[in-house]
Enzyme design. Sequence first.
Site, PDB file in Angstrom:
ATOM      1  N   LEU A 204      12.860 -19.331  75.679  1.00 57.26           N
ATOM      2  CA  LEU A 204      11.811 -18.469  76.240  1.00 57.26           C
ATOM      3  C   LEU A 204      10.432 -18.916  75.759  1.00 57.26           C
ATOM      4  CD1 LEU A 204      13.328 -14.867  76.030  1.00 57.26           C
ATOM      5  CD2 LEU A 204      13.175 -16.377  78.006  1.00 57.26           C
TER       6      LEU A 204
ATOM      7  N   ASP B 259      23.305 -13.699  67.915  1.00 59.72           N
ATOM      8  CA  ASP B 259      24.077 -14.895  67.563  1.00 59.72           C
ATOM      9  C   ASP B 259      24.664 -14.726  66.165  1.00 59.72           C
ATOM     10  OD1 ASP B 259      23.032 -16.003  69.834  1.00 59.72           O
ATOM     11  OD2 ASP B 259      21.683 -17.412  68.819  1.00 59.72           O
TER      12      ASP B 259
ATOM     13  N   THR C   8      14.655  -4.386  83.468  1.00 59.83           N
ATOM     14  CA  THR C   8      14.345  -4.174  82.048  1.00 59.83           C
ATOM     15  C   THR C   8      15.598  -4.066  81.181  1.00 59.83           C
ATOM     16  OG1 THR C   8      14.353  -1.769  82.241  1.00 59.83           O
ATOM     17  CG2 THR C   8      12.257  -2.884  82.647  1.00 59.83           C
TER      18      THR C   8
ATOM     19  N   GLU D 288       1.461 -40.214  67.997  1.00 57.83           N
ATOM     20  CA  GLU D 288       1.613 -38.970  68.778  1.00 57.83           C
ATOM     21  C   GLU D 288       1.758 -37.726  67.897  1.00 57.83           C
ATOM     22  OE1 GLU D 288       3.871 -41.366  68.451  1.00 57.83           O
ATOM     23  OE2 GLU D 288       5.935 -40.634  68.611  1.00 57.83           O
TER      24      GLU D 288
ATOM     25  N   ARG E  99      13.441 -47.706  60.009  1.00 53.47           N
ATOM     26  CA  ARG E  99      14.116 -48.479  58.955  1.00 53.47           C
ATOM     27  C   ARG E  99      13.791 -49.966  59.027  1.00 53.47           C
ATOM     28  NH1 ARG E  99      17.898 -44.941  57.013  1.00 53.47           N
ATOM     29  NH2 ARG E  99      18.672 -43.517  58.596  1.00 53.47           N
TER      30      ARG E  99
ATOM     31  N   THR F  81      16.327  -6.508  78.275  1.00 52.56           N
ATOM     32  CA  THR F  81      15.410  -6.293  77.143  1.00 52.56           C
ATOM     33  C   THR F  81      15.845  -5.067  76.340  1.00 52.56           C
ATOM     34  OG1 THR F  81      13.588  -7.321  78.305  1.00 52.56           O
ATOM     35  CG2 THR F  81      12.995  -5.821  76.532  1.00 52.56           C
TER      36      THR F  81
ATOM     37  N   HIS G  39       3.868 -43.532  64.365  1.00 54.60           N
ATOM     38  CA  HIS G  39       3.868 -42.614  65.510  1.00 54.60           C
ATOM     39  C   HIS G  39       2.528 -41.887  65.609  1.00 54.60           C
ATOM     40  CE1 HIS G  39       8.271 -42.693  66.360  1.00 54.60           C
ATOM     41  NE2 HIS G  39       8.305 -43.102  65.105  1.00 54.60           N
TER      42      HIS G  39
ATOM     43  N   CYS H 226       6.481 -47.688  67.595  1.00 56.23           N
ATOM     44  CA  CYS H 226       7.640 -47.881  66.719  1.00 56.23           C
ATOM     45  C   CYS H 226       8.613 -48.894  67.332  1.00 56.23           C
ATOM     46  CB  CYS H 226       8.283 -46.543  66.371  1.00 56.23           C
ATOM     47  SG  CYS H 226       9.112 -46.623  64.769  1.00 56.23           S
TER      48      CYS H 226
END
Length: 547
Positions: free
Chosen positions: A26, A159, A200, A522, A475, A203, A520, A393
Amino acid sequence: MCPVTQKSNMSQTKYIFVTGGVTSSLGKGIIAASLAKLLQSRGYKTTIQKLDPYINVDPGTLNPYEHGECYVTEDGAETDLDLGHYERFLNVRTSQANNVTTGRIYQSVIEKERRGEFLGKTVQVVPHITNEIKERVQLLGNSGDYDIVITEIGGTVGDIESLPYIEAVRQMLWEMGDNNAIVIHLTLVPYLSAAGELKTKPTQHSVKTLMESGIKADILVCRTEHHISDEIKDKLALFCNVKREAVIQSIDASTIYDVPILMQAEGLDTVTLKKLNLPDEIEPDLSHWKEFLKRHKNPKDEVTIGLIGKYVELQDSYKSILESFIHAGAANEVKVKVKSIHSEYINDQNYQAKLEGLAGILVAPGFGERGIEGKIQAVRFAREAGIPFLGICLGMQMAVIEYARNVLGLTDASSTEMDENTGNPVISLMEEQKTVTNKGGTMRLGAWDCELLDGSLVQKVYGGAKQIKERHRHRYEFNNKYKERLEKAGLIASGINRVTNLVEIVELRHHPWFIGVQYHPEYKSTVANPHPLFIGFVKAALAHKKA
Ligand code: GLN
């Protein structure tokens, strides 16, 4: 990177717990990051933490198909990709403390048990696991660095795996007291097209499930595809036992960067501050954010950049790269259309058809042999056709292999990751990796220094900097035995770590824009601080398109 605004000298850290109900995916991470952005822009020092209910100690050993990208922090923690959103939204660094998994909790409790810290006692989920969770949550709050800590609980309420976290949250709410800790519950309000109605009930049930664990939601954030009417908000408030003003609609947005603005319009920050008994008179200063959105939504031009990778079926695999393009696109006032191209399906017959027309080519990070020949093919195409190229990379390693094979004529050149017995290991295992046998958390990780070669393209891209620091996760390395030959042939090592002598950056001498980086970039791009390599790459792509 530092907070946009720093003020407030609150004596007590306040805690916000974000739980999820009804379904996964969500966007708890985006809601948490958006709320944090609003609180930060009101002057509150805010951080976000993610608790993940799986047994892996960190997501570093997970395949991207399982869990999306593994995000790496400055201190070398391999973390959930939501931490990427936190950094991109807040422009504040996160660390290992910002991501905790069940595996890490248990590992730490078991290590304590072995050391005899619980001597004589039976070690149990309650209180030992729950205490460890509580300690990890309060670690950030007790650092004194933050006014507000937002803790996102992974998974969905109900859960089995989440139970110890929910119990720990219940205890913290009880101990900290009202106004010091609150719960925001993110749920789904689905639309049934046959009935033409928003529903609803899911919820209501999910709030009840939370209640069964002794937790009353303070605020409901309702994900929806359609506008939630006042009538439905009233109903949600009444049946879910929350104040009317605490029912917040979160309607689908065209970009995640709209969400802070939408949440502000819905009053999420005001109701949060009210519940935490914090002053709300300072209006959020979102001028920079809005300026970014304006540029993002009103591009003056458009470029298509090819993203060559092997996990392209799942967008989340390259999350940070895609977001970096959004930041860099806005900085350049262009729309960057990223065309995902599966490296496994590029070969010497079809490469032209697949790659033609691209204004830039990015070869993505990765592990293992699958798809590497396609990546090498893509590098060759970019090099020969003068198309702007960025290799990240594994992408940088492929650029070195391609040059060794096709320019130096070392046709068997490879990385020992792919071919242990290659006659020309131009990429090989780092010395300190040779004795490593464990897979988890053992790569070269986190931020490392890099010195930029004077007069190089990359130095220009970084605005003339001499030293940079970027995050790693690998590595294998550029094999220095081949450095001289490669440089003589035109592939320059333009960034080096002076301590380890590792080559961090390669670039081509006779090419408009060709850079491969062992790190990296990013991971460091944020809305407030788009990464210079991505800005430069998009700019070069635009120039290429125009030429
Ligand atoms: N597999 C390569 C290495 O371990 C590259 C890793 C990466 O792209 N992150 O060195």
